[in-house]
Each structure stands twice: as C-alpha cells, then as structure tokens.
Design a protein around this motif. Structure first.
Motif, PDB file in Angstrom:
ATOM      1  N   MET A 139       5.768  -0.659   0.456  1.00  0.00           N
ATOM      2  CA  MET A 139       4.797  -0.038  -0.444  1.00  0.00           C
ATOM      3  C   MET A 139       3.517   0.345   0.307  1.00  0.00           C
ATOM      4  O   MET A 139       2.999   1.448   0.179  1.00  0.00           O
ATOM      5  N   ILE A 140       2.991  -0.594   1.121  1.00  0.00           N
ATOM      6  CA  ILE A 140       1.763  -0.308   1.864  1.00  0.00           C
ATOM      7  C   ILE A 140       1.996   0.818   2.859  1.00  0.00           C
ATOM      8  O   ILE A 140       1.160   1.708   3.027  1.00  0.00           O
ATOM      9  N   GLY A 141       3.162   0.792   3.522  1.00  0.00           N
ATOM     10  CA  GLY A 141       3.496   1.859   4.465  1.00  0.00           C
ATOM     11  C   GLY A 141       3.577   3.217   3.783  1.00  0.00           C
ATOM     12  O   GLY A 141       3.187   4.236   4.370  1.00  0.00           O
ATOM     13  N   ALA A 142       4.070   3.245   2.540  1.00  0.00           N
ATOM     14  CA  ALA A 142       4.144   4.503   1.803  1.00  0.00           C
ATOM     15  C   ALA A 142       2.743   5.042   1.522  1.00  0.00           C
ATOM     16  O   ALA A 142       2.501   6.251   1.601  1.00  0.00           O
ATOM     17  N   PHE A 143       1.807   4.142   1.201  1.00  0.00           N
ATOM     18  CA  PHE A 143       0.422   4.562   0.998  1.00  0.00           C
ATOM     19  C   PHE A 143      -0.182   5.123   2.287  1.00  0.00           C
ATOM     20  O   PHE A 143      -0.869   6.146   2.272  1.00  0.00           O
ATOM     21  N   GLU A 144       0.081   4.446   3.407  1.00  0.00           N
ATOM     22  CA  GLU A 144      -0.466   4.902   4.685  1.00  0.00           C
ATOM     23  C   GLU A 144       0.096   6.255   5.072  1.00  0.00           C
ATOM     24  O   GLU A 144      -0.649   7.167   5.474  1.00  0.00           O
ATOM     25  N   PHE A 145       1.414   6.419   4.954  1.00  0.00           N
ATOM     26  CA  PHE A 145       2.035   7.708   5.249  1.00  0.00           C
ATOM     27  C   PHE A 145       1.539   8.781   4.285  1.00  0.00           C
ATOM     28  O   PHE A 145       1.318   9.933   4.675  1.00  0.00           O
ATOM     29  N   GLY A 146       1.380   8.415   3.018  1.00  0.00           N
ATOM     30  CA  GLY A 146       0.895   9.376   2.028  1.00  0.00           C
ATOM     31  C   GLY A 146      -0.488   9.896   2.370  1.00  0.00           C
ATOM     32  O   GLY A 146      -0.769  11.091   2.227  1.00  0.00           O
ATOM     33  N   LEU A 147      -1.369   9.022   2.848  1.00  0.00           N
ATOM     34  CA  LEU A 147      -2.714   9.437   3.223  1.00  0.00           C
ATOM     35  C   LEU A 147      -2.684  10.354   4.448  1.00  0.00           C
ATOM     36  O   LEU A 147      -3.443  11.320   4.536  1.00  0.00           O
ATOM     37  N   LEU A 148      -1.804  10.046   5.408  1.00  0.00           N
ATOM     38  CA  LEU A 148      -1.685  10.910   6.584  1.00  0.00           C
ATOM     39  C   LEU A 148      -1.154  12.289   6.181  1.00  0.00           C
ATOM     40  O   LEU A 148      -1.630  13.316   6.677  1.00  0.00           O
ATOM     41  N   TYR A 149      -0.177  12.303   5.284  1.00  0.00           N
ATOM     42  CA  TYR A 149       0.341  13.584   4.805  1.00  0.00           C
ATOM     43  C   TYR A 149      -0.646  14.272   3.860  1.00  0.00           C
ATOM     44  O   TYR A 149      -0.478  15.456   3.564  1.00  0.00           O
ATOM     45  N   LEU A 173      -4.564  -5.101  10.872  1.00  0.00           N
ATOM     46  CA  LEU A 173      -4.955  -4.427   9.627  1.00  0.00           C
ATOM     47  C   LEU A 173      -3.865  -3.512   9.092  1.00  0.00           C
ATOM     48  O   LEU A 173      -3.727  -3.361   7.873  1.00  0.00           O
ATOM     49  N   LEU A 174      -3.104  -2.877   9.990  1.00  0.00           N
ATOM     50  CA  LEU A 174      -1.998  -2.033   9.531  1.00  0.00           C
ATOM     51  C   LEU A 174      -0.914  -2.917   8.924  1.00  0.00           C
ATOM     52  O   LEU A 174      -0.565  -3.966   9.466  1.00  0.00           O
ATOM     53  N   GLY A 175      -0.362  -2.481   7.812  1.00  0.00           N
ATOM     54  CA  GLY A 175       0.613  -3.300   7.109  1.00  0.00           C
ATOM     55  C   GLY A 175      -0.010  -4.176   6.047  1.00  0.00           C
ATOM     56  O   GLY A 175       0.692  -4.839   5.291  1.00  0.00           O
ATOM     57  N   THR A 176      -1.349  -4.183   5.995  1.00  0.00           N
ATOM     58  CA  THR A 176      -2.064  -4.848   4.908  1.00  0.00           C
ATOM     59  C   THR A 176      -2.813  -3.777   4.125  1.00  0.00           C
ATOM     60  O   THR A 176      -2.885  -2.619   4.547  1.00  0.00           O
ATOM     61  N   TRP A 177      -3.424  -4.163   3.007  1.00  0.00           N
ATOM     62  CA  TRP A 177      -4.125  -3.175   2.181  1.00  0.00           C
ATOM     63  C   TRP A 177      -5.391  -2.665   2.849  1.00  0.00           C
ATOM     64  O   TRP A 177      -5.973  -1.676   2.401  1.00  0.00           O
ATOM     65  N   ALA A 178      -5.822  -3.331   3.931  1.00  0.00           N
ATOM     66  CA  ALA A 178      -6.977  -2.827   4.677  1.00  0.00           C
ATOM     67  C   ALA A 178      -6.641  -1.517   5.383  1.00  0.00           C
ATOM     68  O   ALA A 178      -7.508  -0.650   5.536  1.00  0.00           O
ATOM     69  N   GLY A 179      -5.378  -1.351   5.787  1.00  0.00           N
ATOM     70  CA  GLY A 179      -4.948  -0.114   6.451  1.00  0.00           C
ATOM     71  C   GLY A 179      -5.114   1.108   5.559  1.00  0.00           C
ATOM     72  O   GLY A 179      -5.802   2.070   5.948  1.00  0.00           O
ATOM     73  N   PRO A 180      -4.519   1.116   4.358  1.00  0.00           N
ATOM     74  CA  PRO A 180      -4.730   2.254   3.455  1.00  0.00           C
ATOM     75  C   PRO A 180      -6.195   2.467   3.090  1.00  0.00           C
ATOM     76  O   PRO A 180      -6.628   3.612   2.908  1.00  0.00           O
ATOM     77  N   ALA A 181      -6.970   1.389   2.994  1.00  0.00           N
ATOM     78  CA  ALA A 181      -8.386   1.536   2.641  1.00  0.00           C
ATOM     79  C   ALA A 181      -9.141   2.292   3.733  1.00  0.00           C
ATOM     80  O   ALA A 181      -9.929   3.199   3.450  1.00  0.00           O
ATOM     81  N   ILE A 182      -8.879   1.934   4.999  1.00  0.00           N
ATOM     82  CA  ILE A 182      -9.545   2.613   6.118  1.00  0.00           C
ATOM     83  C   ILE A 182      -9.096   4.070   6.195  1.00  0.00           C
ATOM     84  O   ILE A 182      -9.920   4.983   6.378  1.00  0.00           O
ATOM     85  N   LEU A 183      -7.802   4.306   6.030  1.00  0.00           N
ATOM     86  CA  LEU A 183      -7.293   5.688   6.069  1.00  0.00           C
ATOM     87  C   LEU A 183      -7.838   6.497   4.901  1.00  0.00           C
ATOM     88  O   LEU A 183      -8.129   7.689   5.049  1.00  0.00           O
ATOM     89  N   ALA A 184      -7.996   5.858   3.741  1.00  0.00           N
ATOM     90  CA  ALA A 184      -8.525   6.568   2.574  1.00  0.00           C
ATOM     91  C   ALA A 184      -9.956   7.029   2.826  1.00  0.00           C
ATOM     92  O   ALA A 184     -10.342   8.138   2.439  1.00  0.00           O
ATOM     93  N   VAL A 185     -10.741   6.205   3.498  1.00  0.00           N
ATOM     94  CA  VAL A 185     -12.114   6.602   3.827  1.00  0.00           C
ATOM     95  C   VAL A 185     -12.106   7.790   4.779  1.00  0.00           C
ATOM     96  O   VAL A 185     -12.852   8.768   4.588  1.00  0.00           O
TER      97      VAL A 185
END
Length: 296
Positions: free
Chosen positions: A1-11, A123-135
């Motif tokens: 799930m977290i990886g999907a958020f990270e990939f989604g932000l990159l895309y 941080l990657l693989g935790t919710w901190a990763g998507p938060a940083i990418l979202a910023v």
C-alpha cells in the motif's frame, strides 16, 4: 500500500506533463512513451559516470525537454500532424535511449541517488516516504500553477482554447505550442529520472504504454474533482495518479494477472471519460410526473 502511494506520487509528475499537452494545449502527444525512458536513461547513465544525483536528475528533465522540442518543431515548422509528430519522435527515441544506456538497461543498485538518504534513514517503506514525496510533488504542482497564471502561461492556455484568437493579439502560437510540448516532456523526463532512481534501474521498455497511464491519471482525477480552476485541475491530476496506482495495487491483490494491467488501464480511461457524460445524462433525465389526486 505504501509503495503504491510512493509510485503514485512519482507518476503524479508524469500526470502534470500529460495535463499540459492533453488539457492545456489540447494536443495528443505520444512522445511521452519515449521521453520517460530518455529521462531515466540520462539520469542512470549520468549517475554511473559519477554525476551528483541532483545534477543527473536535472539532466533527465533537460533531455525530456529536448525530445518535446523536437516534436513541437516537427508539428509547427514541419507542418506534420501532431499525432504523427509524436509517434515519429517516440520511435526515434527508442534508438536514442539504447545509445544513451549502451544496452537495454542500466542497474543502479550500488549507486547513490536522490533516494539513498531516505533508504539509509529507513523512511522509504514507511508513511514518512509518501509524506516527503507529497511535499516535493506539491511544490512542483505549485510551480505549475504559478507558471500557468503568468503572462506566458496564460498565452499557453489561450492557445489551447482558441489559437486563431491568440494569433490576432500578436502571440506566436508556434512558440507557445513548442514551449508547452517541451515543458510537458521535460516533466515526463524528470519523472523518468526519479522513477529510475526509486526502483534502482533504467530499462528500455519502462515507457511503453505510459500515455495510457498519464491519461488515466488526468481523466480519473478530473472526473472526481473537476477542472473549474487551475489549482483544482493540477491537484486533481496528482490525486488521479495516486488513485490509479491504488486501483492497480488492488487489482493485483485480488489475484488479477499482471499481464492484464494494460487492458485494465485502458478500461479505466474509457470509464473515466464516459463518467461525466453519464452523470450529465442522468442529471438531465426528465423526472416522472406524480399523479394528481382528484377530490371526489
């Protein structure tokens, strides 16, 4: 799930690029299928040559920008149909990308990149990763919003809405088209550089079918949020990219074959495009008249 958020932000960066051509300029650009790989190949090769990660990522943006400029020149100066111009550039980029990488792929597993500090810090693989990418993606979205509200940005938007009217005010539509297509592919090349560093390799086939992913993100997001204002449209395409990756993640979790993902992406685009029409159709449907009671 977290990886999907990270990939989604990159895309989401890809979606921003597709939004510029598909929505702002009203231009069907297929160059993105090649320029994503160009950005990834450039960044990966630069990192392997010892470039700093930030400079290698910027180089991915520049090569994507150049790819878009070629498509824009073919369309405006060469008078080639826009769809065909994008296809020609995309085909040429396949050979260019192989030349840049010197092969079909470039591994980055032992090379420091932009995501290395985040991985080392856990941080990657935790919710901190998507938060940083979202910023980071949010800042990029704010830059796009600011740019589209400048004088040049307004001329780009008006070119997509009514090119002849813009020409009557003395604006060169050739320049605005070239600039928009170049910026679009620059964002896509930047996304390719980031995705290559995130997943640890650049591959010649990583851009195949990207236009469907970009369109799915743009159309899906704007079907949910709409596009009445620029800031809302930009937010919608980023959220649409995240929603798309989550849908793909859910499809894989329920046991669908990964080979079916391209078909699922195409179906998502079709549904997202038809959804506003269905909504408008049912909202305008005449309501049945209630029987009038007659007193005895």
């Amino acid at each position: 799930m977290i990886g999907a958020f990270e990939f989604g932000l990159l895309y989401g960066v890809v979606a921003l690029g597709v939004y510029l051509t598909f929505r702002v300029l009203n231009f069907p650009d297929l160059t993105v299928d090649g320029s994503l790989t160009t950005g990834a190949a450039t960044a990966a090769t630069a990192l392997m040559s010892g470039w700093p990660p930030l400079m290698a990522t910027a180089a991915g943006f520049v090569t994507g920008f150049i790819a878009g400029m070629i498509t824009g020149l073919l369309h405006t100066k060469g008078k080639i149909d826009g769809l065909l111009a994008g296809i020609l550039t995309m085909i040429a980029l396949w050979s260019v990308n192989l030349r840049i990488m010197g092969g079909a792929n470039v591994p980055l597993l032992r090379t420091d990149n932009l995501f290395t500090p985040l991985r080392d810090a856990g941080l990657l693989g935790t919710w901190a990763g998507p938060a940083i990418l979202a910023v980071a993606v949010g800042i990029l979205g704010l830059i796009v919003i600011w740019f589209l509200n400048t004088d040049i940005g307004l001329s780009l938007r008006f070119t997509g809405d009514n090119g002849p009217m813009v020409q009557s005010f003395g604006v060169s539509t050739d320049f605005t088209k070239i600039l928009t297509i170049s910026l679009s592919n620059g964002f896509v090349g930047l996304a390719g550089a980031l995705i290559a560093q995130y997943q640890g390799f650049a591959d010649i086939s990583m851009g195949i079918g990207l236009i469907v992913i970009g369109l799915a993100s743009v159309i899906l997001g704007q079907a949910i949020f709409g596009q009445r204002r620029v800031w809302l449209a930009v937010l919608a395409v980023i959220v649409g990219a995240i929603a798309y990756r989550l849908i793909i993640f859910a499809a894989l979790r329920v046991g669908l074959d990964p080979n079916d993902m391209k078909a699922i992406s195409a179906i998502l685009v079709v549904v997202a495009m038809l959804l506003p029409r269905w909504r408008a159709k049912f909202s305008k449907a005449p309501k049945p008249k209630q029987p009038v009671a007659v007193e005895a």
